[in-house]
Design a protein around this motif. Sequence first.
Motif, PDB file in Angstrom:
ATOM      1  N   ARG A 211      30.319  56.793 -39.666  1.00 33.65           N
ATOM      2  CA  ARG A 211      30.508  56.999 -40.896  1.00 33.65           C
ATOM      3  C   ARG A 211      30.150  58.519 -41.221  1.00 33.65           C
ATOM      4  O   ARG A 211      30.520  59.108 -42.311  1.00 33.65           O
ATOM      5  N   ASN A 212      29.105  59.087 -40.352  1.00 35.29           N
ATOM      6  CA  ASN A 212      28.610  60.515 -41.050  1.00 35.29           C
ATOM      7  C   ASN A 212      29.439  61.674 -40.115  1.00 35.29           C
ATOM      8  O   ASN A 212      29.360  62.911 -40.365  1.00 35.29           O
ATOM      9  N   GLN A 213      30.641  61.247 -39.246  1.00 35.20           N
ATOM     10  CA  GLN A 213      31.423  62.357 -38.872  1.00 35.20           C
ATOM     11  C   GLN A 213      32.248  63.138 -39.872  1.00 35.20           C
ATOM     12  O   GLN A 213      32.615  62.539 -40.715  1.00 35.20           O
ATOM     13  N   LYS A 214      32.411  64.569 -39.395  1.00 28.24           N
ATOM     14  CA  LYS A 214      33.302  65.324 -40.096  1.00 28.24           C
ATOM     15  C   LYS A 214      34.461  65.844 -39.547  1.00 28.24           C
ATOM     16  O   LYS A 214      34.687  65.155 -38.479  1.00 28.24           O
ATOM     17  N   ASP A 215      35.017  66.781 -39.881  1.00 23.53           N
ATOM     18  CA  ASP A 215      36.317  67.235 -39.296  1.00 23.53           C
ATOM     19  C   ASP A 215      37.243  66.139 -38.960  1.00 23.53           C
ATOM     20  O   ASP A 215      37.738  65.681 -38.105  1.00 23.53           O
ATOM     21  N   LEU A 216      37.739  65.459 -39.943  1.00 24.74           N
ATOM     22  CA  LEU A 216      38.216  64.278 -40.112  1.00 24.74           C
ATOM     23  C   LEU A 216      39.906  64.532 -39.584  1.00 24.74           C
ATOM     24  O   LEU A 216      40.368  63.456 -39.056  1.00 24.74           O
ATOM     25  N   ILE A 228      33.983  67.483 -45.454  1.00 22.49           N
ATOM     26  CA  ILE A 228      34.215  65.949 -45.910  1.00 22.49           C
ATOM     27  C   ILE A 228      33.713  64.990 -44.731  1.00 22.49           C
ATOM     28  O   ILE A 228      34.434  65.083 -43.541  1.00 22.49           O
ATOM     29  N   SER A 229      33.016  64.185 -45.025  1.00 20.96           N
ATOM     30  CA  SER A 229      32.366  63.166 -44.009  1.00 20.96           C
ATOM     31  C   SER A 229      33.382  61.922 -44.238  1.00 20.96           C
ATOM     32  O   SER A 229      33.813  61.528 -45.262  1.00 20.96           O
ATOM     33  N   LEU A 233      34.517  59.728 -47.915  1.00 20.63           N
ATOM     34  CA  LEU A 233      35.657  58.894 -48.346  1.00 20.63           C
ATOM     35  C   LEU A 233      35.436  57.503 -48.551  1.00 20.63           C
ATOM     36  O   LEU A 233      35.984  56.866 -49.550  1.00 20.63           O
ATOM     37  N   LEU A 234      34.511  56.808 -47.835  1.00 17.40           N
ATOM     38  CA  LEU A 234      33.979  55.615 -48.007  1.00 17.40           C
ATOM     39  C   LEU A 234      33.358  55.274 -49.451  1.00 17.40           C
ATOM     40  O   LEU A 234      33.604  54.486 -50.033  1.00 17.40           O
ATOM     41  N   GLN A 235      32.822  56.268 -49.715  1.00 18.37           N
ATOM     42  CA  GLN A 235      32.111  56.378 -51.373  1.00 18.37           C
ATOM     43  C   GLN A 235      32.759  56.989 -52.258  1.00 18.37           C
ATOM     44  O   GLN A 235      32.090  57.014 -53.489  1.00 18.37           O
ATOM     45  N   MET A 236      34.008  57.388 -52.016  1.00 19.35           N
ATOM     46  CA  MET A 236      34.611  58.018 -52.992  1.00 19.35           C
ATOM     47  C   MET A 236      34.017  59.202 -53.722  1.00 19.35           C
ATOM     48  O   MET A 236      34.257  59.527 -54.778  1.00 19.35           O
ATOM     49  N   GLU A 274      31.812  70.768 -53.941  1.00 22.71           N
ATOM     50  CA  GLU A 274      31.020  70.615 -52.461  1.00 22.71           C
ATOM     51  C   GLU A 274      31.430  68.913 -52.217  1.00 22.71           C
ATOM     52  O   GLU A 274      31.064  68.012 -53.340  1.00 22.71           O
ATOM     53  N   PRO A 275      31.507  68.592 -50.882  1.00 21.37           N
ATOM     54  CA  PRO A 275      31.895  67.080 -50.868  1.00 21.37           C
ATOM     55  C   PRO A 275      30.598  66.330 -51.215  1.00 21.37           C
ATOM     56  O   PRO A 275      29.478  66.976 -50.881  1.00 21.37           O
ATOM     57  N   GLY A 276      30.540  65.202 -51.786  1.00 23.86           N
ATOM     58  CA  GLY A 276      29.456  64.680 -52.157  1.00 23.86           C
ATOM     59  C   GLY A 276      28.934  64.918 -53.520  1.00 23.86           C
ATOM     60  O   GLY A 276      28.347  64.104 -54.090  1.00 23.86           O
TER      61      GLY A 276
END
Length: 447
Positions: A211-216, A228-229, A233-236, A274-276
């Motif tokens: 779930r912590n991976q990036k470069d999706l 973006i991790s 995406l899972l936490q919107m 920023e993501p998050g």
Amino acid sequence: MNKFFKLILGLLFLGLIVVIYLNYPKLNIITGFAAKNVCTCVFEAGRDPETVQNGDNNFSPVNYAKSEIDYDKKLVISSVFGLKSRTAIFSEGLGCILLPEDVEMLKTQEKPLRQQVFSELPYPYGTGPAMDSIFEEINYARLDLAITNVFQRDQNEGDTRAVLLLYKDHLIAEKYTEGFTKETKLLGWSMTKSITGTIVGILEMQGKLSRNQKDLFPEWENDARAGISLNNLLQMNSSLKWEEDYSKISDVTQMLFLESDMATAQLHQPLLDEPGNIWNYSSGTSNLLSGFIRDQFSGHQQYLDFWYRELIDKIGMHSMTLEADLAGNYVGSSYSWATARDWAKFGQLYLNRGKWNGEQIFAESWVDYVAKPVEGSNGEYGAHFWLNAGGKYPDAPRDLYSANGFQGQHVFIIPSRDLVVVRFGLTEHPEFDVNIFLKEILDAVKP
């Protein structure tokens, strides 16, 4: 008198012109919704089309649409006053697919291969009859009244269609409105998001992703979106631009009713921060996740089969159908159908912290993860599940979390009370008062 009637007819005609003018930009949405919903209700759920038109589609402006059903070709064509017709066609195993305006028929598509094993264990762990059990802590008269109240409070017949309760692995209450039974498939709408998130959890437990991976996605590798991790995406809270507004042509309505590949709807959206940093509920994100899940497999058939083999059929949700878009992606935001009994199994799986008949389907830690509030959501959202951590339902325990869908579809999971509560209908909170609904049930089922 003739002049009077001409005046009335003229005013009616003028009113019709005004209605068409105001809604013409939305006709793709109106007719698309009507065609898609009638198609699946009739061909997937086996419903009477008249009950769909008078129930599911009986709200403005969708009720302006009229639908024609071709039972031989298994398709539905909907239009408004003969304008802007849209076609939805049934594909066995994939549900109904809404065709783009420039497409007349489906091409041959791969379909999921089901591995359905019908265990004789009592429901919910098998397909056998539910066990008869009496719990001293349950006031059955009060519980029966609470369930009866749910249906009697409805303004219209069918506003609540199904209510089902599992307590300590036992079915303790089940009731349906006229025309619906324990065999009727019901649309979960955005409860599908929780199914999609769960697939990610299963893949993580199997060591296929983190779930912590990036470069999706390759499309993001040269810009800030690479940061973006999967967790975002899972936490919107990816901070990707997205408008979730169903009252107009927005990102979400364009995706659901105009796009042939819904997995790419948010892929090309820009970052707003920023993501998050920004929590924003997004159906585009769930379909982006569906596309990401697809990318974890070498072939499309493997992608289609995994959802059923590793989750749906593994826990005996054999009635469930995940619907796909024209590109073959599961519409992980919105389109899944199953009986109320099978939806309750999904809730029981989470109540069991991922274990089913002795097998760990996803890690216990995944349950804690999905039920942890995301910053910016006021304690109402975790990872593809809704929460009561912020006290939205003041008379329900704060550890309650749920899969929720449009028009008041719910699978409530209440760990502190060892309870799963399922409700399906056509009205949602606050018109359908979820807090009163839960309070009356909880007052009858006390530990």
